[in-house]
Design a protein around this motif. Structure first.
Motif, mmCIF file in Angstrom:
data_model
loop_
_atom_site.group_PDB
_atom_site.id
_atom_site.type_symbol
_atom_site.label_atom_id
_atom_site.label_comp_id
_atom_site.label_asym_id
_atom_site.label_seq_id
_atom_site.Cartn_x
_atom_site.Cartn_y
_atom_site.Cartn_z
ATOM 1 N N SER A 88 0.837 -1.210 0.000
ATOM 2 C CA SER A 88 0.000 0.000 0.000
ATOM 3 C C SER A 88 0.865 1.250 0.000
ATOM 4 O O SER A 88 0.519 2.261 -0.628
ATOM 5 C CB SER A 88 -0.950 -0.005 1.196
ATOM 6 N N ARG A 89 2.016 1.202 0.646
ATOM 7 C CA ARG A 89 2.884 2.384 0.712
ATOM 8 C C ARG A 89 3.630 2.632 -0.593
ATOM 9 O O ARG A 89 3.794 3.787 -0.996
ATOM 10 C CB ARG A 89 3.848 2.252 1.900
ATOM 11 N N ILE A 90 4.075 1.583 -1.277
ATOM 12 C CA ILE A 90 4.738 1.828 -2.562
ATOM 13 C C ILE A 90 3.715 2.257 -3.610
ATOM 14 O O ILE A 90 4.003 3.085 -4.476
ATOM 15 C CB ILE A 90 5.557 0.593 -3.033
ATOM 16 N N ILE A 91 2.492 1.756 -3.521
ATOM 17 C CA ILE A 91 1.433 2.211 -4.437
ATOM 18 C C ILE A 91 1.161 3.692 -4.211
ATOM 19 O O ILE A 91 1.043 4.466 -5.165
ATOM 20 C CB ILE A 91 0.158 1.363 -4.239
ATOM 21 N N GLN A 92 1.072 4.103 -2.943
ATOM 22 C CA GLN A 92 0.853 5.512 -2.632
ATOM 23 C C GLN A 92 2.000 6.371 -3.145
ATOM 24 O O GLN A 92 1.788 7.406 -3.781
ATOM 25 C CB GLN A 92 0.698 5.700 -1.121
ATOM 26 N N ALA A 93 3.224 5.935 -2.866
ATOM 27 C CA ALA A 93 4.391 6.740 -3.222
ATOM 28 C C ALA A 93 4.582 6.863 -4.729
ATOM 29 O O ALA A 93 4.970 7.915 -5.236
ATOM 30 C CB ALA A 93 5.639 6.141 -2.584
ATOM 31 N N GLU A 94 4.289 5.801 -5.465
ATOM 32 C CA GLU A 94 4.536 5.797 -6.909
ATOM 33 C C GLU A 94 3.331 6.234 -7.733
ATOM 34 O O GLU A 94 3.489 6.690 -8.863
ATOM 35 C CB GLU A 94 4.961 4.395 -7.362
ATOM 36 N N SER A 95 2.118 6.075 -7.171
ATOM 37 C CA SER A 95 0.932 6.344 -8.003
ATOM 38 C C SER A 95 -0.233 6.924 -7.207
ATOM 39 O O SER A 95 -1.382 6.689 -7.534
ATOM 40 C CB SER A 95 0.485 5.045 -8.690
#
Length: 200
Positions: A88-95
């Motif tokens: 969920s955090r990499i999705i938030q950070a990247e997109s």
């Protein structure tokens, strides 16, 4: 629409092809229909959430529902807490500013890498992988630690439930650099979703 029952809680929200059930996010195409002001939901899929089975008799116009077991397992036990946290955090950070489909696509890239022999085999290790240089800059800029928005968490859960919008994507880049990036010169083009171009 929100339904509460013994062992199950689910919610259907207008405009989305998924339902929230027992702290899980389940993809459901045509999750609802508004017919003459009446909210209609797909009986078979809803029954599955309850641990039941629906059978329609076209001749008599009757719907029969049979109890087949326990309701849908809770998200607190179904999802791996570590995977959900980092995904969920990499999705938030990247997109974070992308549409839901774009967020799911970024999550698909992470999980595709987990499944690939070319990359590490956990979500955390894929995100922080730097054997061939930094793979995901938010992991080293610090933005990976920002709290994800609700839709990023929903996207992560949908990915962990098996929802796929890019089956082969292993790399992505902003559209503005899609013609000049390393992946465009070395990897097959896969698809473009929102502000990102994906490569296999």
């Amino acid at each position: 629409a929100q339904v509460l029952s013994d062992g199950l809680e689910f919610k259907i929200t207008e405009g989305y092809d998924y339902v929230l059930a027992n702290d899980r996010t389940i993809y459901m195409e045509d999750a609802y229909r508004d017919i003459d002001g009446v909210l209609m939901v797909p009986a078979r899929q809803i029954c599955q959430l309850f641990g039941a089975e629906a059978s329609w008799n076209g001749k008599t116009k009757n719907l029969f529902i049979y109890d087949t077991g326990e309701p849908l397992e809770s998200g607190t036990t179904f999802y791996d807490e570590d995977e959900l946290y980092w995904l969920s955090r990499i999705i938030q950070a990247e997109s974070g500013g992308e549409c839901l489909e774009g967020k799911i696509a970024v999550g698909n890239v992470i999980m595709n890498r987990v499944e690939s022999d070319m990359f590490p085999d956990t979500v955390y290790d894929v995100i922080f992988d730097r054997r061939c240089g930094i793979q995901f800059s938010p992991a080293y800029s610090g933005s990976i630690y920002n709290e994800p928005c609700e839709e990023a968490v929903i996207a992560a859960k949908l990915v962990l439930e098996g929802v796929v919008v890019t089956e082969n994507g292993l790399y992505f880049t902003p559209n503005r650099s899609a013609q000049t990036c390393w992946a465009s010169r070395n990897r097959p083009y896969d698809t473009q979703i929102g502000g990102h171009t994906f490569f296999a």
